[in-house]
Design an enzyme around this catalytic site. Structure first.
Site, PDB file in Angstrom:
ATOM      1  N   ASN A  52     -42.785  10.555 -16.648  1.00  0.00           N
ATOM      2  CA  ASN A  52     -41.945  11.518 -15.930  1.00  0.00           C
ATOM      3  C   ASN A  52     -41.687  12.789 -16.748  1.00  0.00           C
ATOM      4  O   ASN A  52     -40.869  13.614 -16.352  1.00  0.00           O
ATOM      5  CB  ASN A  52     -40.608  10.858 -15.573  1.00  0.00           C
ATOM      6  CG  ASN A  52     -40.805   9.725 -14.589  1.00  0.00           C
ATOM      7  OD1 ASN A  52     -41.477   9.892 -13.579  1.00  0.00           O
ATOM      8  ND2 ASN A  52     -40.244   8.559 -14.894  1.00  0.00           N
ATOM      9  N   HIS A 138     -33.418   3.956  -5.778  1.00  0.00           N
ATOM     10  CA  HIS A 138     -33.796   3.437  -7.095  1.00  0.00           C
ATOM     11  C   HIS A 138     -32.949   2.207  -7.449  1.00  0.00           C
ATOM     12  O   HIS A 138     -31.787   2.092  -7.047  1.00  0.00           O
ATOM     13  CB  HIS A 138     -33.568   4.531  -8.134  1.00  0.00           C
ATOM     14  CG  HIS A 138     -34.060   4.157  -9.493  1.00  0.00           C
ATOM     15  ND1 HIS A 138     -33.227   3.705 -10.473  1.00  0.00           N
ATOM     16  CD2 HIS A 138     -35.308   4.150 -10.011  1.00  0.00           C
ATOM     17  CE1 HIS A 138     -33.938   3.447 -11.566  1.00  0.00           C
ATOM     18  NE2 HIS A 138     -35.203   3.709 -11.304  1.00  0.00           N
ATOM     19  N   GLU A 181     -31.404   9.751  -3.157  1.00  0.00           N
ATOM     20  CA  GLU A 181     -32.088  10.472  -4.224  1.00  0.00           C
ATOM     21  C   GLU A 181     -32.485  11.833  -3.670  1.00  0.00           C
ATOM     22  O   GLU A 181     -32.739  11.950  -2.466  1.00  0.00           O
ATOM     23  CB  GLU A 181     -33.344   9.704  -4.664  1.00  0.00           C
ATOM     24  CG  GLU A 181     -33.008   8.391  -5.328  1.00  0.00           C
ATOM     25  CD  GLU A 181     -34.247   7.589  -5.720  1.00  0.00           C
ATOM     26  OE1 GLU A 181     -35.233   8.168  -6.180  1.00  0.00           O
ATOM     27  OE2 GLU A 181     -34.203   6.366  -5.544  1.00  0.00           O
ATOM     28  N   SER A 185     -38.128   8.332  -5.990  1.00  0.00           N
ATOM     29  CA  SER A 185     -38.903   8.116  -7.212  1.00  0.00           C
ATOM     30  C   SER A 185     -40.267   7.497  -6.977  1.00  0.00           C
ATOM     31  O   SER A 185     -41.191   7.751  -7.740  1.00  0.00           O
ATOM     32  CB  SER A 185     -38.110   7.248  -8.187  1.00  0.00           C
ATOM     33  OG  SER A 185     -37.852   5.987  -7.620  1.00  0.00           O
ATOM     34  N   ASP A 210     -28.826  11.536  -6.393  1.00  0.00           N
ATOM     35  CA  ASP A 210     -29.477  11.279  -7.673  1.00  0.00           C
ATOM     36  C   ASP A 210     -30.643  12.257  -7.792  1.00  0.00           C
ATOM     37  O   ASP A 210     -31.639  12.151  -7.075  1.00  0.00           O
ATOM     38  CB  ASP A 210     -29.966   9.818  -7.683  1.00  0.00           C
ATOM     39  CG  ASP A 210     -30.672   9.442  -8.971  1.00  0.00           C
ATOM     40  OD1 ASP A 210     -31.156  10.358  -9.679  1.00  0.00           O
ATOM     41  OD2 ASP A 210     -30.773   8.237  -9.261  1.00  0.00           O
ATOM     42  N   HIS A 213     -35.539  12.976 -10.107  1.00  0.00           N
ATOM     43  CA  HIS A 213     -36.905  13.501 -10.010  1.00  0.00           C
ATOM     44  C   HIS A 213     -36.954  14.915  -9.432  1.00  0.00           C
ATOM     45  O   HIS A 213     -38.036  15.432  -9.170  1.00  0.00           O
ATOM     46  CB  HIS A 213     -37.771  12.543  -9.186  1.00  0.00           C
ATOM     47  CG  HIS A 213     -37.898  11.223  -9.871  1.00  0.00           C
ATOM     48  ND1 HIS A 213     -38.787  11.003 -10.897  1.00  0.00           N
ATOM     49  CD2 HIS A 213     -37.185  10.073  -9.734  1.00  0.00           C
ATOM     50  CE1 HIS A 213     -38.642   9.767 -11.343  1.00  0.00           C
ATOM     51  NE2 HIS A 213     -37.672   9.183 -10.655  1.00  0.00           N
ATOM     52  N   LYS A 252     -36.370  12.629 -17.855  1.00  0.00           N
ATOM     53  CA  LYS A 252     -37.520  12.944 -16.997  1.00  0.00           C
ATOM     54  C   LYS A 252     -37.974  14.379 -17.291  1.00  0.00           C
ATOM     55  O   LYS A 252     -38.519  14.617 -18.355  1.00  0.00           O
ATOM     56  CB  LYS A 252     -37.152  12.654 -15.553  1.00  0.00           C
ATOM     57  CG  LYS A 252     -36.828  11.143 -15.418  1.00  0.00           C
ATOM     58  CD  LYS A 252     -36.679  10.649 -14.057  1.00  0.00           C
ATOM     59  CE  LYS A 252     -36.748   9.130 -14.031  1.00  0.00           C
ATOM     60  NZ  LYS A 252     -35.717   8.420 -14.803  1.00  0.00           N
TER      61      LYS A 252
HETATM   62  N1  PMP Z   1     -32.447   7.249 -10.877  1.00  0.00           N
HETATM   63  C1  PMP Z   1     -33.736   7.399 -10.548  1.00  0.00           C
HETATM   64  C2  PMP Z   1     -34.056   7.917  -9.190  1.00  0.00           C
HETATM   65  C3  PMP Z   1     -34.745   7.072 -11.446  1.00  0.00           C
HETATM   66  O1  PMP Z   1     -36.031   7.201 -11.090  1.00  0.00           O
HETATM   67  C4  PMP Z   1     -34.390   6.586 -12.717  1.00  0.00           C
HETATM   68  C5  PMP Z   1     -35.442   6.229 -13.763  1.00  0.00           C
HETATM   69  N2  PMP Z   1     -36.626   5.770 -13.302  1.00  0.00           N
HETATM   70  C6  PMP Z   1     -33.038   6.414 -13.015  1.00  0.00           C
HETATM   71  C7  PMP Z   1     -32.095   6.775 -12.085  1.00  0.00           C
HETATM   72  C8  PMP Z   1     -32.597   5.844 -14.323  1.00  0.00           C
HETATM   73  O2  PMP Z   1     -32.658   6.787 -15.318  1.00  0.00           O
HETATM   74  P1  PMP Z   1     -32.854   6.332 -16.843  1.00  0.00           P
HETATM   75  O3  PMP Z   1     -34.303   6.098 -17.028  1.00  0.00           O
HETATM   76  O4  PMP Z   1     -32.332   7.489 -17.616  1.00  0.00           O
HETATM   77  O5  PMP Z   1     -32.048   5.101 -17.043  1.00  0.00           O
END
Ligand code: PMP
Length: 676
Positions: A52, A138, A181, A185, A210, A213, A252
């Protein structure tokens, strides 16, 4: 156990546990789902189409240097929770920088996005609140929702109509929060933020976005999907207050780690008091805040704009080179958690779209197909990974391609050629426009290839009939479901009762009521009219959950058309000393139709059963109340369950196929069957 997983059995090993762990690994492997960690240096794995780090900031000299300088000045570790004096001055600077970047009052830094989501949702919602979740959220948000103890209502991906229906289902909730989101993701598509904000306003709900991405990639100065929608005038000023919080992850596009929850000053204060994953964890080390400050400065500046322009060009090149744009996902019984029943999705013509951010998924259906394709691409020097269940729903394993700003045109051309050589582009599926309900692309799940669709996903067409008690009408409801499925003369439908107790055969009753169906004999027919475990003990046999589960899995895979499985008695009826029927359901991941009596006592029994089903993430397609219609019970259960299909089946004067068919004429059982 050694890190390599080599098996050895020390003398003090607890044999049962270790054997169970090894057996679990064998199960993962035989399902094509065994994972391995990559031991090699990322650079040795080929051109990165997986991570990412889409803007390449993880190795940006300014970010690396800022992290190094922060450690030199403040030390390596966070030392303690922030509330106990841990962390360093850079943490608050990061929070100020992120808040300013997103145009918010305040932000609070967490060690990771996972922890931030857990802390945020847990601090805002609890018993008496309702969370409205897109089915493809997620895992961190799914876990956060589950842990919060709030009521969780899950809607089909991007389906505003379904969400709108669910929002009416929790009128008594203290707080209503819609979780989404900005860019999803695994599908890479954009959330319908304007529609979500409008629904929040209509139903007095608040929105959590969230931006993991989207931050750094979308919107002015990379401020994310919400900022983009605002800048494009898609969100009227009076709706903007519906946004309660955003999450920006540092690991990311920012290339570092950690995450900030962004919102009001009051929200920040509340999180400092209540977010357990903030309060009870060590502050991130200084390198995180140091690195983040440098990364945010880059992302907000001219260099950030240049990187985003390059990234968008590579995404467009890749999308244009695929026969169809990457597809969004489907919902259904195979989604990672139960999706509440809702109005049927609408149809529209699939069309080509360029993914809005950096993620370009190619749906391949089965895990083996995705793993094989990834292996071929890796051999061609491309670091591409397969994403398989449970990260994504059954039947939607995929390649998740992530474009980076430092990819060249030649890199994308190489990827396209390698995809073509691996036969992957043939399987790429048609897309739906971002934000349009996922099921818009036709009858079969959008994005699932022909091959995957014909090897139908496990559980498609299967319904398990579960009761709140014995004698509530499960057998008649099973016959009803079969008759509904067989209204189409070309259709096929099969009935199976895994465990029959007592001398009356439910299979025979259903055979009389739905004679055109096919019948599979029970695995156990036990003469004592008692619970399966007692009847089994009396007959000197043992009901092996694993054997029932295996037979069920075989039938699900092999049965054409609809499979109706009728359980015995109430949900938690035991099979043996340790397992109940609910264990079978939890393992099988199949949707259920719950049958309950209509009259006195049903509220408690039905709500308890629904709670037990929800705790096991079992999808409830419909509740059927059998007996004299009782409008007040029906309304109470419809309201409290959030189910859209709560049907009443009165006791029929003449119980026969014709009477069942005339009831079917006025009730939407076909929708219950077709929900997958
Ligand atoms: N939210 C989303 C949409 C994600 O894709 C991710 C990580 N893949 C996270 C939260 C978690 O973030 P972190 O890797 O910093 O724990």
């Amino acid at each position: 156990m050694s890190a390599s997983g080599a098996s050895h059995a020390p003398a003090d090993e607890v044999p049962g546990l270790q054997a169970a762990l090894r057996a679990e690994l064998v199960e993962w492997a035989s399902a094509g789902l065994r994972r391995t960690l990559s031991p090699s240096d990322p650079a040795a794995r080929g051109r990165d189409f997986t991570s990412n780090d889409v803007l390449g900031l993880a190795r940006h000299p300014a970010v690396v240097e800022a992290a190094r300088a922060a450690i030199a000045e403040h030390g390596a570790g966070g030392r303690a929770s922030r509330l106990l004096g841990g962390g360093c001055v850079l943490d608050e600077r990061v929070e100020g920088a992120v808040a300013a970047w997103l145009g918010a009052e305040a932000a609070l830094l967490f060690p990771s996005g996972y922890q931030a989501n857990l802390g945020l949702v847990g601090a805002l919602a609890g018993r008496g609140d309702a969370l409205f979740c897109d089915e493809l959220l997620h895992a961190s948000l799914i876990d956060a929702a589950r842990l919060s103890r709030a009521q969780v209502l899950v809607h089909r991906h991007g389906d505003l109509e379904h969400l709108s229906a669910l929002l009416t289902c929790a009128p008594g909730a203290r707080r209503r929060l819609v979780l989404t989101e900005g860019v999803f993701s695994m599908d890479g598509d954009l959330a319908p933020l304007p529609g979500l904000a409008a629904l929040c306003a209509r139903h007095d709900a608040s929105l959590l976005v969230d931006e993991a991405h989207a931050a750094g990639v979308l919107g002015p100065a990379g401020a994310g999907a919400w900022a983009q929608a605002v800048a494009q005038g898609q969100i009227a000023p009076e709706l903007r207050g519906r946004l309660a919080a955003r999450l920006v992850t540092g690991g990311k596009a920012l290339g570092v780690s950690g995450a900030c929850v962004v919102g009001s000053a009051a929200l920040r204060e509340v999180l400092v008091h209540r977010a357990r994953s903030f309060v009870f964890t060590t502050a991130p080390g200084a390198a995180v805040s140091g690195g983040l400050l440098a990364a945010i400065a880059i992302v907000r500046g001219a260099e950030g704009d240049t990187l985003r322009t390059r990234l968008a060009a590579r995404v467009a090149q890749l999308a244009a080179g695929l026969p169809h744009a990457p597809a969004a996902m489907h919902s259904g019984p195979t989604a990672p958690w139960p999706v509440q029943a809702g109005p049927p999705p609408f149809a529209s013509t699939p069309r080509r779209v360029t993914p809005p951010a950096a993620i370009v998924p190619i749906l391949l259906g089965e895990s083996a197909a995705a793993s094989a394709a990834a292996a071929r691409l890796q051999k061609a020097g491309l670091d591409v990974r397969a994403v398989r269940p449970p990260t994504v729903p059954q039947g939607t394993a995929r390649l998740r391609l992530v474009c980076h700003a430092d990819h060249t045109e030649a890199d994308i051309a190489h990827l396209l050629a390698a995809l073509s050589a691996a036969g992957v582009t043939q399987a790429a599926a048609s897309a739906r426009p971002a934000g349009v309900t996922q099921a818009a692309a036709g009858a079969r799940p959008a994005g699932v290839t022909q091959a995957a669709a014909s090897a139908r996903p496990a559980g498609a067409g299967t319904l398990v009939v579960v009761g709140t008690d014995t004698g509530v009408g499960k057998t008649v409801v099973s016959a009803l479901l079969l008759r509904a499925a067989l209204l189409d003369p070309a259709a096929e439908a099969t009935y199976w009762k895994p465990v029959q107790t007592g001398s009356d055969s439910d299979t025979d009753t259903v055979r009389e009521l739905a004679s055109r169906a096919s019948f599979v004999e029970p695995l156990h027919a036990l003469p004592l009219p008692a619970s399966p475990h007692q009847a089994a003990a009396a007959a000197g046999v043992v009901i092996e959950l694993a054997a029932v589960q295996q037979r069920l899995a075989e039938l699900v895979q092999r049965t054409p058309g609809t499979l109706v499985v009728e359980l015995a008695g109430g949900l938690l009826v035991p099979y043996d000393e340790r397992h109940t029927q609910a264990d079978l359901l939890a393992r099988a991941g199949l949707p259920v139709v719950l049958v309950a009596r209509s009259g006195l006592g049903t509220l408690n029994h039905t709500l308890l059963t629904l709670e037990a089903l929800s705790a096991r993430r079992i999808d409830v397609r419909a509740l059927i109340l059998v007996g004299a219609p009782h409008a007040s019970n029906r309304d109470t259960l419809a309201r409290r369950s959030g189910l859209l299909h709560v049907l009443e089946l009165p006791l029929l004067e003449q119980l026969d196929g014709a009477a069942l068919d005339s009831w079917l004429e006025h009730h939407p059982v076909a929708e219950v069957l077709q929900a997958d």
